[in-house]
Design an enzyme around this catalytic site. Structure first.
Site, PDB file in Angstrom:
ATOM      1  N   ALA B  48       0.868  -1.051  -0.053  1.00  0.00           N
ATOM      2  CA  ALA B  48      -0.034   0.020  -0.001  1.00  0.00           C
ATOM      3  C   ALA B  48       0.778   1.061  -0.003  1.00  0.00           C
ATOM      4  CB  ALA B  48      -0.895  -0.183   1.464  1.00  0.00           C
ATOM      5  N   GLU B  49       0.632   2.161  -0.630  1.00  0.00           N
ATOM      6  CA  GLU B  49       1.190   3.452  -0.951  1.00  0.00           C
ATOM      7  C   GLU B  49       1.753   4.136   0.199  1.00  0.00           C
ATOM      8  OE1 GLU B  49      -1.271   2.433  -2.794  1.00  0.00           O
ATOM      9  OE2 GLU B  49      -1.884   4.141  -4.394  1.00  0.00           O
ATOM     10  N   ASN B  50       1.007   4.053   1.332  1.00  0.00           N
ATOM     11  CA  ASN B  50       1.273   4.720   2.804  1.00  0.00           C
ATOM     12  C   ASN B  50       2.260   3.988   3.532  1.00  0.00           C
ATOM     13  OD1 ASN B  50      -1.054   2.781   2.897  1.00  0.00           O
ATOM     14  ND2 ASN B  50      -1.686   3.740   4.679  1.00  0.00           N
TER      15      ASN B  50
END
Lengths: 222, 213
Positions: B48-50
């Site tokens: 996930a990008e975060n």
């Protein structure tokens, strides 16, 4: 003795000037909400905010926008039903759309003393119109300038008096890199720990990047 | 009346094509459901990008941790062996070619593999770039999960995208409610159609000229 803790929100936010560029960390979690309310109370105007999303009509970022305190937002995500979008339509706010990875890397570069870099991201899109591109390694790349800021607002899980920080789970997100890129980095932390409590190899943001720390216990968000 | 795949069935179909060992980013919306259809014995690692490497199943609502979310800010769990990184490292993963695959939603895809998934036009007030431009140019493979046509029946698979581009020439495969298509040098090649659908009907719902097989 080095002690970066400040006793009050007012002291944490002191000295932020009109026209300042402010980095605001957070991505769903890890948002420095208390510091944002402090910025609202502090009164600085004509701000440029660098924040992942300006997607809402509520919350502290939207409140700063609605109060007319912000000149420009740099972000990766805007919704139609947001305060930012409404103010832009009314001609009262400039929005610069930045791809999220480019945003993170521009901030990281800013903190690392790198003035600019080339990336393929967005090179073939309208975001590149009128800007410098060149082919490097066979790929069309776009020149992106580093972002540094007058102020960084950062959230932490634990902090010691040197400003060493940990961030809980995905509350890390932009916090370590924004701490690096702020000339004045202000931290709100859930927990205060004695120097040496955080094992050195577990420090996620080193205290050298931090200027002020405010203790905001859980359940005392605003 | 042809029974097309619903959104979860599209996600399930994509999951069939992801082999063990891949490191995969799933976009917000329909792609997020893909991980639910990877059988537990097949080790696939989701990003996930975060800053998450190794997303686990969604938690029960009462076990959700507000400090642990995915790129859509939905509560998640972590797999045993997961790692957490900050945002710049997370996008170094995306931009540095470390993802075997990214599955994205799209408004339009064209026969050159151009992807449009962040705005319906340049005056559109909703501009959802997020991490899509980084993922689209950085991942080893980009697959798209989308409805074949808009709700109004307009085709989304086109000779040329009319919406602002996310990236040029990046899409390799498209999974829709009606078909699985590959982007080839000759344009969209139909690899699979849902039962009961014939080539002419699929072509009639597609803006670009389709290649058989």
């Amino acid at each position: 003795m080095i002690d970066k803790f400040v006793p009050s929100l007012t002291e944490a936010m002191a000295g932020i000037a009109d026209g300042a560029t402010v980095l605001i960390a957070g991505f769903g979690a890890g948002i420095p909400d208390t510091l944002l309310r402090g910025l609202l109370a502090q009164g600085a105007r004509d701000l440029t905010l660098v924040v992942n999303a300006a997607a809402s009509e509520e919350g502290p970022v939207a409140e700063l926008l609605a109060a007319g305190r912000v000149r420009k937002v740099m972000c990766s995500f805007v919704r139609a039903a947001s305060t930012a979008s409404r103010l832009q339509r009314e001609g009262r706010l400039e929005i610069e759309m930045v791809p999220q990875g480019t945003l993170a890397e521009r901030i990281r570069a800013g903190g690392a003393g790198i003035q600019a870099f080339y990336t393929p991201t967005a090179a073939d899109t309208v975001l590149a119109e009128g800007r410098e591109t060149r082919v490097i390694g066979g790929k069309l790349c776009l020149l992106e300038h580093a972002i540094t800021a007058d102020v960084a607002l950062v959230d932490a899980w634990e902090a010691d008096r040197w400003g060493n920080l940990t961030h809980r789970a995905t509350a890390r997100n932009f916090n370590p890199i924004m701490a690096m890129a702020g000339r004045l980095t202000i931290v709100q932390t859930r927990h205060v720990v004695a120097l040496g409590t955080i094992p050195p190899q577990h420090v996620q943001t080193a205290g050298v990047f931090v200027d002020r720390v405010l203790h905001v216990p859980e359940g005392d968000a605003a | 009346m042809i029974q097309g795949r619903d959104r979860l069935a599209i996600a399930r179909r994509i999951a069939e094509d992801i082999p063990e060992g891949w490191f995969v980013n799933l976009g917000i919306g329909m792609p997020t459901a893909v991980s639910d259809y990877i059988p537990p014995e097949r080790e696939v690692i989701f990003h996930a990008e975060n800053g998450v490497i190794g997303i686990g199943p969604a938690p029960a609502p009462e076990e959700a941790d507000p400090y642990l979310v995915n790129a859509g800010v939905q509560p998640i769990t972590l797999l045993t062996g997961a790692a957490l990184v900050h945002h710049a490292d997370s996008f170094a993963i995306a931009r540095g070619g470390h993802l075997d695959l990214c599955v994205l939603g799209a408004f339009q895809v064209d026969e050159a593999g151009d992807l449009a998934n962040w705005a319906h036009g340049l005056t559109e007030p909703t501009r959802q770039i997020g991490g899509a431009m980084d993922l689209a140019v950085g991942a080893q493979r980009v697959w798209v999960a989308m409805e074949h046509c808009t709700k109004a029946g307009e085709p989304r698979l086109l000779p040329r995208c009319t919406y602002p581009l996310t990236a040029r020439g990046v899409v390799q495969r498209v999974y829709t409610d009606l078909a699985v298509l590959e982007v080839t040098a000759a344009g969209f090649a139909v690899r699979e159609m849902v039962p009961g659908l014939d080539f002419a009907t699929l072509q009639s719902r597609t803006g670009a000229t389709l290649q058989r097989g």
